[in-house]
Design a protein around this motif. Structure first.
Motif, PDB file in Angstrom:
ATOM      1  N   ALA A 124       0.848  -1.196   0.000  1.00  0.00           N
ATOM      2  CA  ALA A 124       0.000   0.000   0.000  1.00  0.00           C
ATOM      3  C   ALA A 124       0.885   1.248   0.000  1.00  0.00           C
ATOM      4  O   ALA A 124       1.270   1.762   1.046  1.00  0.00           O
ATOM      5  N   THR A 125       1.216   1.731  -1.183  1.00  0.00           N
ATOM      6  CA  THR A 125       2.011   2.948  -1.318  1.00  0.00           C
ATOM      7  C   THR A 125       1.238   3.959  -2.160  1.00  0.00           C
ATOM      8  O   THR A 125       0.320   3.587  -2.901  1.00  0.00           O
ATOM      9  N   PRO A 126       1.591   5.244  -2.073  1.00  0.00           N
ATOM     10  CA  PRO A 126       0.870   6.255  -2.859  1.00  0.00           C
ATOM     11  C   PRO A 126       0.869   5.971  -4.347  1.00  0.00           C
ATOM     12  O   PRO A 126      -0.102   6.283  -5.037  1.00  0.00           O
ATOM     13  N   GLY A 127       1.950   5.378  -4.857  1.00  0.00           N
ATOM     14  CA  GLY A 127       1.996   5.085  -6.286  1.00  0.00           C
ATOM     15  C   GLY A 127       1.062   3.962  -6.691  1.00  0.00           C
ATOM     16  O   GLY A 127       0.446   4.005  -7.758  1.00  0.00           O
ATOM     17  N   ILE A 128       0.939   2.964  -5.853  1.00  0.00           N
ATOM     18  CA  ILE A 128       0.141   1.791  -6.214  1.00  0.00           C
ATOM     19  C   ILE A 128      -1.348   2.051  -6.044  1.00  0.00           C
ATOM     20  O   ILE A 128      -2.169   1.544  -6.823  1.00  0.00           O
ATOM     21  N   ILE A 129      -1.739   2.863  -5.050  1.00  0.00           N
ATOM     22  CA  ILE A 129      -3.176   3.079  -4.841  1.00  0.00           C
ATOM     23  C   ILE A 129      -3.702   4.301  -5.583  1.00  0.00           C
ATOM     24  O   ILE A 129      -4.830   4.723  -5.371  1.00  0.00           O
ATOM     25  N   GLY A 130      -2.886   4.906  -6.467  1.00  0.00           N
ATOM     26  CA  GLY A 130      -3.406   5.922  -7.372  1.00  0.00           C
ATOM     27  C   GLY A 130      -3.186   7.357  -6.973  1.00  0.00           C
ATOM     28  O   GLY A 130      -3.538   8.263  -7.728  1.00  0.00           O
ATOM     29  N   ILE A 131      -2.599   7.624  -5.793  1.00  0.00           N
ATOM     30  CA  ILE A 131      -2.393   9.013  -5.386  1.00  0.00           C
ATOM     31  C   ILE A 131      -1.385   9.703  -6.307  1.00  0.00           C
ATOM     32  O   ILE A 131      -1.568  10.854  -6.714  1.00  0.00           O
TER      33      ILE A 131
END
Length: 351
Positions: free
Chosen positions: A109-116
């Motif tokens: 769960a990182t900002p890049g993977i969840i779309g942020i």
């Protein structure tokens, strides 16, 4: 001063400052010192080595405006701003990744993977090629990151801040914003598309100084907030029932953590573009060095800054005079690392 007595837990120092007593984790302290030392060495090498190699002594003089005018320009206008941007963005993305991974109780769960990252990139690109406004890309990136986070958090439901459910929804949100970015670039004039290109691949070359200053101001506010939230997040690693039994307001902690993560991610993306794999790898490096003790907010920030500097130096030096954007270098290294995480823990519990 540091004290040690029979009541001090193993692996800790007892720091006494006046009437205050603070427990300091030994391994975590040594890990932070090691990361700081590595950062200093890497920063020095990035200023000294490049297409034009300089001596360390000349770098100090050039930074002060003395010496060969060409070398002064090289240090003051090219390498030094790039170094500062790399340190700030790497630290911001590392802290954001640590917060979000702990909140979701999942290393993916990182900002890049969840779309942020994708939301911030789409809005930053839109400010250049689609609906040019007087607002800086950093302001639009903050709006895009907030929209992406709200969609991921809202669509995943009340329990969506945990496990793979949050990740799967975030991947869908990121894909939507990624498609929007590609559509805008495909329809834009070639000059506008070239201007927006660095925000799509991740680059530290000629970053706008205003965005860097805004990011540094955001770090001054968000990092203390992240350290304050780390104590509650440390309890949040257990079940919700345990956290509530210990007096943690789950909803408030999750919202505050998400707000800090969104701000750090958006401001970082506004400077360097989407280099989301920094947020994936940096917290893991920090946890490994610190012995998986607590929420390594500062360690993740230092590791993120170090990874960013190393990737940027490699991108501009290994294939000189051709420069490889830092986002491409991190994708080449981080892609196998992501696969290693997935293959190493195939039985991780989902919700």
């Amino acid at each position: 001063m540091f004290n040690q007595n029979k009541n001090t837990p193993a692996g800790y120092w007892l720091l006494t400052v006046g009437s205050y007593r603070i427990l300091v984790h030994r391994r975590g302290s040594f890990a932070a010192l090691a990361l700081i030392a590595a950062l200093i060495v890497t920063a020095g090498l990035s200023l000294v080595w490049g297409v034009e190699d300089l001596s360390l002594v000349s770098v100090f003089f050039n930074a002060a405006g003395l010496g060969d005018p060409m070398h002064v320009f090289l240090i003051q206008e090219l390498r030094m701003p790039r170094l500062i941007a790399g340190l700030a963005t790497g630290f911001a993305l590392g802290v954001a990744g640590c917060l979000l991974q702990t909140l979701a109780r999942n290393r993916l769960a990182t900002p890049g993977i969840i779309g942020i990252d994708d939301g911030a990139t789409a809005f930053a690109v839109a400010s250049i090629v689609a609906v040019p406004t007087s607002l800086a890309p950093s302001a639009l990136a903050l709006s895009g990151a907030a929209v992406a986070a709200a969609l991921a958090f809202g669509l995943s439901g009340a329990a969506g801040s945990r496990g793979y459910r949050f990740i799967v929804v975030g991947i869908g949100v990121g894909a939507m914003f990624g498609a929007l970015t590609n559509f805008m670039l495909a329809r834009a004039h070639i000059d506008s598309a070239n201007l927006a290109y660095p925000w799509t691949v991740g680059s530290l070359n000629a970053r706008p100084p205003e965005a860097v200053w805004v990011l540094m101001a955001g770090l001054l506010v968000c990092v203390p907030c992240a350290k304050y939230l780390a104590r509650a997040l440390n309890v949040l690693r257990f079940s919700d029932a345990v956290a509530q039994g210990l007096g943690i307001n789950l909803r408030r902690v999750r919202i505050y953590t998400l707000v800090v993560t969104v701000i750090l991610t958006a401001l970082g993306v506004a400077v360097v573009g989407p280099v989301g794999l920094i947020a994936l790898a940096a917290p893991e490096v920090a946890r490994h060095l610190a012995g998986h003790q607590g929420v390594a907010v500062m360690g993740a920030g230092l590791a993120g800054a170090l990874l960013m500097l190393v990737a940027d130096w490699a991108g501009r030096s290994l294939f000189a005079p051709i420069e490889i954007p830092v986002g491409v270098i991190m994708a080449a290294v981080g892609g196998p690392y992501l696969l290693w995480i997935l293959l190493r823990q195939p039985s991780r519990r989902t919700e």
